[in-house]
Design an enzyme around this catalytic site. Structure first.
Site, PDB file in Angstrom:
ATOM      1  N   SER A 261      54.149  33.584  51.469  1.00  0.00           N
ATOM      2  CA  SER A 261      52.777  34.243  51.486  1.00  0.00           C
ATOM      3  C   SER A 261      52.673  35.076  52.662  1.00  0.00           C
ATOM      4  O   SER A 261      53.410  34.709  53.724  1.00  0.00           O
ATOM      5  CB  SER A 261      51.532  33.414  51.169  1.00  0.00           C
ATOM      6  OG  SER A 261      50.946  32.919  52.336  1.00  0.00           O
ATOM      7  N   LYS A 262      51.784  36.039  52.766  1.00  0.00           N
ATOM      8  CA  LYS A 262      51.533  36.882  53.956  1.00  0.00           C
ATOM      9  C   LYS A 262      51.139  36.219  55.033  1.00  0.00           C
ATOM     10  O   LYS A 262      51.285  36.066  56.199  1.00  0.00           O
ATOM     11  CB  LYS A 262      50.712  38.141  53.605  1.00  0.00           C
ATOM     12  CG  LYS A 262      51.114  39.147  52.853  1.00  0.00           C
ATOM     13  CD  LYS A 262      50.290  40.112  52.765  1.00  0.00           C
ATOM     14  CE  LYS A 262      50.609  41.485  51.877  1.00  0.00           C
ATOM     15  NZ  LYS A 262      49.955  42.758  51.906  1.00  0.00           N
ATOM     16  N   ARG A 263      50.375  34.987  54.565  1.00  0.00           N
ATOM     17  CA  ARG A 263      49.941  34.039  55.405  1.00  0.00           C
ATOM     18  C   ARG A 263      50.773  33.193  56.337  1.00  0.00           C
ATOM     19  O   ARG A 263      50.437  32.869  57.398  1.00  0.00           O
ATOM     20  CB  ARG A 263      48.467  33.332  54.728  1.00  0.00           C
ATOM     21  CG  ARG A 263      47.263  34.056  54.520  1.00  0.00           C
ATOM     22  CD  ARG A 263      46.394  32.910  53.961  1.00  0.00           C
ATOM     23  NE  ARG A 263      46.783  32.301  52.882  1.00  0.00           N
ATOM     24  CZ  ARG A 263      47.036  32.896  51.294  1.00  0.00           C
ATOM     25  NH1 ARG A 263      46.586  34.200  51.317  1.00  0.00           N
ATOM     26  NH2 ARG A 263      47.607  32.281  50.551  1.00  0.00           N
TER      27      ARG A 263
END
Ligand code: GLU
Length: 511
Positions: A261-263
């Site tokens: 994910s982006k996170r």
């Protein structure tokens, strides 16, 4: 009908590398079929708009060489290509659905919606929804009288427009990657198509635009698969022919546990974004492949193989070669595990393919940033020697000793420790002999050094393995690196002699 595909990102932050892969697969598919690849910015949700994100999307695609024929920047016959600029167009489509009894006005307040959910939960419904059953008990144009609806609309009461999902219908479509997908309409809720703020939702805008922009194939990430049956129903409600769907597999973390994910940012030790990104609100910086020194060719080659298997053992491909081999039928549905080592391997391959002169110029620039001036000729020769061990241009800084003067052992604890292990006083005469022979010679080429060195070995009866490591540590200060005769030819005779003498002095001081 000629193929038209689109990449339709929302400018809610930096583009994740999964987004770049979606753009890439769309691009490859379009080129493969002689079709068109376009870019549409889906910015109907203004609350999630992040300044700079749109430009980031543009720059990322430009860096990768994925240039759309139609986009907000270049325009095109079906523009505008930014949904916020198409705002006024969507309402008429929502109205048309109402007129055709495919959608309805809903006036429910947030409290009424909450109460409905509570009621259903209390009755044991696991996932309460506004649907064909529950709509009967809500404030909408299906339950209220026509006069009441008219009055409310005229009064300007807050309302949304919802899709009237049929109660009993098998929704079926064929996904080009996943095969036939069947969902019963009782599992689909009456999604909002038009919001009370006068903006369409993603679902409505996306379908209206795909239709108006004559999109033939919707190729997007797996996270949109759950929305696809709803989209099929919206196409049916309009009576429009729908495009073909292909949902690309998720990109998984290297351990296979969950989606990348982006996170994840830089937390896993590698970038998840194509370019550096500076978050405008938090000031947090995330690194990108470009700034980390990756070649765009390596980046897109790696992305192409996340989920696509071209068959055989084809691995290294230029964009043109990818186009040649591309086949959606060979994209698998299972998640594609991201492999950071493989990504580095790709970069190494592309670095090796670069002409020495180009690598030399890059090395020269890198050295300059560190305050070292090198001629292009010298940097090019060094690059040709150092590239075998390099994954990135920066790795060539291992060969800094090719550009400095004096013993590379000075201030080099690691090199000195290595030397301590390898030093044997019996080797001293051979080194001395080499110094003397070089002094008397006019050695310049690699072959010259080799000849002198071999002569000294022959005379002293020493083996290469006894003398070469010392030669290496004295002149290069480290055990790894290019061949010492090449290194010596680049450094030059006088400097080689200075380093050999300094090395001997260091070792003798230990005795
Ligand atoms: N705007 C959606 C996104 O951000 C597009 C999904 C689609 O391609 O339909 O991914």
């Amino acid at each position: 009908m000629s193929v038209r595909v689109r990449f339709a990102p929302s400018p809610t932050g930096p583009l994740h590398m999964g987004g770049v892969r979606t753009a890439l697969f769309n691009y490859l598919f379009a080129k493969k079929h002689g079709g068109e690849f376009l870019l549409r910015i889906e910015d109907t949700d203004q609350t999630r708009y992040v300044p700079g994100a749109e430009d980031y999307i543009r720059e990322s695609l430009a860096w990768c060489g994925l240039v759309p024929v139609e986009s907000p920047w270049v325009g095109g016959p079906h523009g505008p290509y930014r949904q916020s600029e198409r705002k006024d167009l969507y309402k008429q489509y929502a109205d048309k659905l109402i007129a055709d009894d495919k959608a309805y006005y809903a006036f429910d307040t947030a409290e009424e919606l909450d109460a409905m959910r509570e009621r259903l939960k209390a009755a044991g419904v696991a996932a309460p929804a506004y649907n064909a059953v529950t709509r009967e008990h809500m404030q909408n144009s299906l339950t209220l009288s026509a006069d009441e609806v008219k009055a409310r609309l005229e009064r300007g009461d807050e309302h949304v427009i919802r899709l009237k999902v049929p109660r009993h219908q098998e929704v079926r479509f064929e996904d080009l990657i996943r095969g036939v997908v069947v969902v019963h309409s009782s599992n689909i809720d009456d999604k909002v198509l038009f919001k009370s703020d006068g903006m369409p939702t993603y679902h409505l805008a996306n379908i209206v635009d795909d239709h108006l922009m004559r999109i033939t194939h919707v190729i997007r990430g797996e996270e949109w698969l759950p929305s696809a049956p709803l989209h099929v129903l919206i196409y049916e409600a309009f009576g429009w022919e729908r495009p073909a769907f292909a949902h690309l597999p998720l990109i998984l973390r290297p351990d296979g546990k969950g989606k990348l994910s982006k996170r994840d940012g830089d937390k896993l030790g590698f970038p998840v974004f194509p370019l550096d990104w500076l978050d405008p609100t938090s000031g947090e910086k995330s690194s990108g492949y470009r700034e980390r020194g990756y070649y765009k060719e390596a980046f897109i080659n790696m992305l192409a193989l996340l989920g696509w298997n071209p068959g055989g053992d084809v691995e290294l491909m230029s964009l043109d070669e990818m186009v040649k081999h591309f086949d959606l039928g060979r994209v698998h549905k299972g998640g594609a595990r991201f492999d950071p080592d493989k990504t580095r391997w790709f970069n190494q391959q592309y670095l090796r393919m670069r002409p020495d002169a180009e690598l030399g110029a890059q090395l020269q620039a890198t050295l300059k940033q560190r305050g070292i001036d090198a001629t292009l000729e010298r940097a090019t020769t060094a690059a040709s020697l150092l590239k075998e061990r390099a994954t990135f241009i920066d790795d060539m800084l291992e060969g800094l000793y090719l550009f400095t003067t004096g013993s590379p052992l000075n201030g080099n604890a690691e090199g000195e420790a290595e030397l301590k292990k390898r030093w044997k006083p019996e080797a001293a005469p051979a080194i001395e002999g080499y110094i003397a022979a070089l002094t008397a010679s006019s050695a310049t080429s690699s072959a010259d050094y080799e000849q002198v060195f071999n002569g000294v070995l022959q005379f002293t009866g020493m083996k290469v393995g006894q003398v070469m490591p010392l030669y290496r540590l004295f002149v290069a200060g480290r055990m790894q690196g290019p061949g010492m005769f090449d290194v010596s030819a680049l450094i030059g005779r006088d400097e080689v002699i200075v380093r050999l003498k300094a090395g001997l002095d260091i070792c003798r001081a230990w005795a």
